[in-house]
Design a protein around this motif. Structure first.
Motif, PDB file in Angstrom:
ATOM      1  N   VAL A   1      -5.498  46.348  74.517  1.00 16.82           N
ATOM      2  CA  VAL A   1      -4.854  45.853  75.735  1.00 16.82           C
ATOM      3  C   VAL A   1      -4.555  46.993  76.711  1.00 16.82           C
ATOM      4  O   VAL A   1      -4.951  46.941  77.882  1.00 16.82           O
ATOM      5  N   MET A   2      -3.859  48.006  76.251  1.00 21.34           N
ATOM      6  CA  MET A   2      -3.470  49.079  77.167  1.00 21.34           C
ATOM      7  C   MET A   2      -4.665  49.935  77.613  1.00 21.34           C
ATOM      8  O   MET A   2      -4.738  50.296  78.792  1.00 21.34           O
ATOM      9  N   PRO A   3      -5.631  50.246  76.729  1.00 18.78           N
ATOM     10  CA  PRO A   3      -6.820  50.951  77.237  1.00 18.78           C
ATOM     11  C   PRO A   3      -7.595  50.125  78.274  1.00 18.78           C
ATOM     12  O   PRO A   3      -8.126  50.690  79.238  1.00 18.78           O
ATOM     13  N   ALA A   4      -7.646  48.809  78.101  1.00 17.71           N
ATOM     14  CA  ALA A   4      -8.318  47.972  79.094  1.00 17.71           C
ATOM     15  C   ALA A   4      -7.550  47.986  80.410  1.00 17.71           C
ATOM     16  O   ALA A   4      -8.152  48.109  81.494  1.00 17.71           O
ATOM     17  N   LEU A   5      -6.231  47.861  80.326  1.00 16.52           N
ATOM     18  CA  LEU A   5      -5.421  47.885  81.544  1.00 16.52           C
ATOM     19  C   LEU A   5      -5.471  49.245  82.236  1.00 16.52           C
ATOM     20  O   LEU A   5      -5.320  49.322  83.462  1.00 16.52           O
TER      21      LEU A   5
ATOM     22  N   VAL B   1       0.189  42.926  66.457  1.00 14.64           N
ATOM     23  CA  VAL B   1       0.462  42.865  67.901  1.00 14.64           C
ATOM     24  C   VAL B   1       0.499  44.273  68.489  1.00 14.64           C
ATOM     25  O   VAL B   1      -0.167  44.564  69.489  1.00 14.64           O
ATOM     26  N   PHE B   2       1.265  45.160  67.863  1.00 16.21           N
ATOM     27  CA  PHE B   2       1.382  46.515  68.405  1.00 16.21           C
ATOM     28  C   PHE B   2       0.054  47.265  68.305  1.00 16.21           C
ATOM     29  O   PHE B   2      -0.295  48.050  69.198  1.00 16.21           O
ATOM     30  N   TYR B   3      -0.690  47.015  67.234  1.00 14.10           N
ATOM     31  CA  TYR B   3      -1.997  47.644  67.046  1.00 14.10           C
ATOM     32  C   TYR B   3      -2.972  47.219  68.136  1.00 14.10           C
ATOM     33  O   TYR B   3      -3.652  48.064  68.731  1.00 14.10           O
ATOM     34  N   ILE B   4      -3.034  45.924  68.427  1.00 15.25           N
ATOM     35  CA  ILE B   4      -3.994  45.455  69.428  1.00 15.25           C
ATOM     36  C   ILE B   4      -3.621  45.956  70.817  1.00 15.25           C
ATOM     37  O   ILE B   4      -4.500  46.245  71.634  1.00 15.25           O
ATOM     38  N   PHE B   5      -2.321  46.091  71.089  1.00 17.90           N
ATOM     39  CA  PHE B   5      -1.923  46.689  72.363  1.00 17.90           C
ATOM     40  C   PHE B   5      -2.396  48.138  72.429  1.00 17.90           C
ATOM     41  O   PHE B   5      -2.894  48.587  73.468  1.00 17.90           O
ATOM     42  N   ALA B   6      -2.242  48.887  71.340  1.00 13.51           N
ATOM     43  CA  ALA B   6      -2.630  50.294  71.322  1.00 13.51           C
ATOM     44  C   ALA B   6      -4.141  50.480  71.411  1.00 13.51           C
ATOM     45  O   ALA B   6      -4.617  51.401  72.080  1.00 13.51           O
TER      46      ALA B   6
ATOM     47  N   TRP C   1       5.140  55.200  73.243  1.00 11.54           N
ATOM     48  CA  TRP C   1       6.111  54.617  72.321  1.00 11.54           C
ATOM     49  C   TRP C   1       5.560  53.375  71.632  1.00 11.54           C
ATOM     50  O   TRP C   1       5.995  53.042  70.525  1.00 11.54           O
ATOM     51  N   ASN C   2       4.597  52.706  72.248  1.00 12.60           N
ATOM     52  CA  ASN C   2       3.967  51.587  71.545  1.00 12.60           C
ATOM     53  C   ASN C   2       3.156  52.085  70.355  1.00 12.60           C
ATOM     54  O   ASN C   2       3.098  51.422  69.320  1.00 12.60           O
ATOM     55  N   VAL C   3       2.537  53.240  70.487  1.00  8.06           N
ATOM     56  CA  VAL C   3       1.815  53.823  69.347  1.00  8.06           C
ATOM     57  C   VAL C   3       2.805  54.102  68.213  1.00  8.06           C
ATOM     58  O   VAL C   3       2.492  53.854  67.037  1.00  8.06           O
TER      59      VAL C   3
END
Length: 165
Positions: free
Chosen positions: A34-38, A26-31, A140-142
């Motif tokens: 998800v967050m680069p797309a947003l 989950v944290f990996y896919i956000f890093a 901090w997500n990273v």
């Protein structure tokens, strides 16, 4: 230690490893996605999508893995006292405790602040709201992604050592 307790300990260690893998993912896919797309989105869209994510992620399946990774790793640490693989489990528990702490101390307050900013369509300065949120949340997500992956690697090594004995 009887055969039942060895199987039980291995089962808990295996379940902790699976839960940790789910959370690290989950944290990996956000890093990574998800967050680069947003980051490519406008301020109001960014705020609206993050608020939606923060709402829907609060569900039993996510909480089972998020809290389960901590609880199962703690139980595995207790069960591994005196065993050769214990240091790997202890290291995993320490790494994931840091992830949990970062979530509670950084991410939840940021998410709450974003939720309390009001409707994205009515926020007077969405750029300022986003600026107070995005860079800190992403950085901090990273940290969470790295330390949950470290915890996963430690649990995987603990499983290997456990199975070898």
């Amino acid at each position: 230690m009887g055969a039942g307790s060895v199987l039980g300990a291995g089962g808990v260690l295996g379940a902790a490893t699976v839960a940790m893998g789910l959370i690290a993912g989950v944290f990996y896919i956000f890093a990574c996605a998800v967050m680069p797309a947003l980051a490519r989105s406008g301020d109001r869209v960014f705020i609206e999508v993050m608020r939606n994510i923060n709402d829907v992620i609060q569900n039993p399946v996510f909480f089972l893995s998020f809290l389960g990774a901590l609880a199962l790793t703690a139980v595995a640490a207790w069960q591994s006292r005196g065993a050769p693989h214990r240091w790997w489990v202890y290291a995993a528990l320490a790494a994931y405790a840091l992830v949990f702490l970062v979530t509670v101390a950084v991410h939840i307050p940021l998410n709450d602040e974003l939720a309390n900013a009001g409707s994205p369509a009515r926020i007077a300065d969405p750029a300022a709201v986003r600026a107070r949120f995005e860079d800190t949340w992403v950085a901090w997500n990273v940290v969470r992604a790295v330390f949950s992956t470290v915890a996963l690697a430690c649990l995987t090594r603990a499983l290997y050592v456990f199975r070898r004995r």
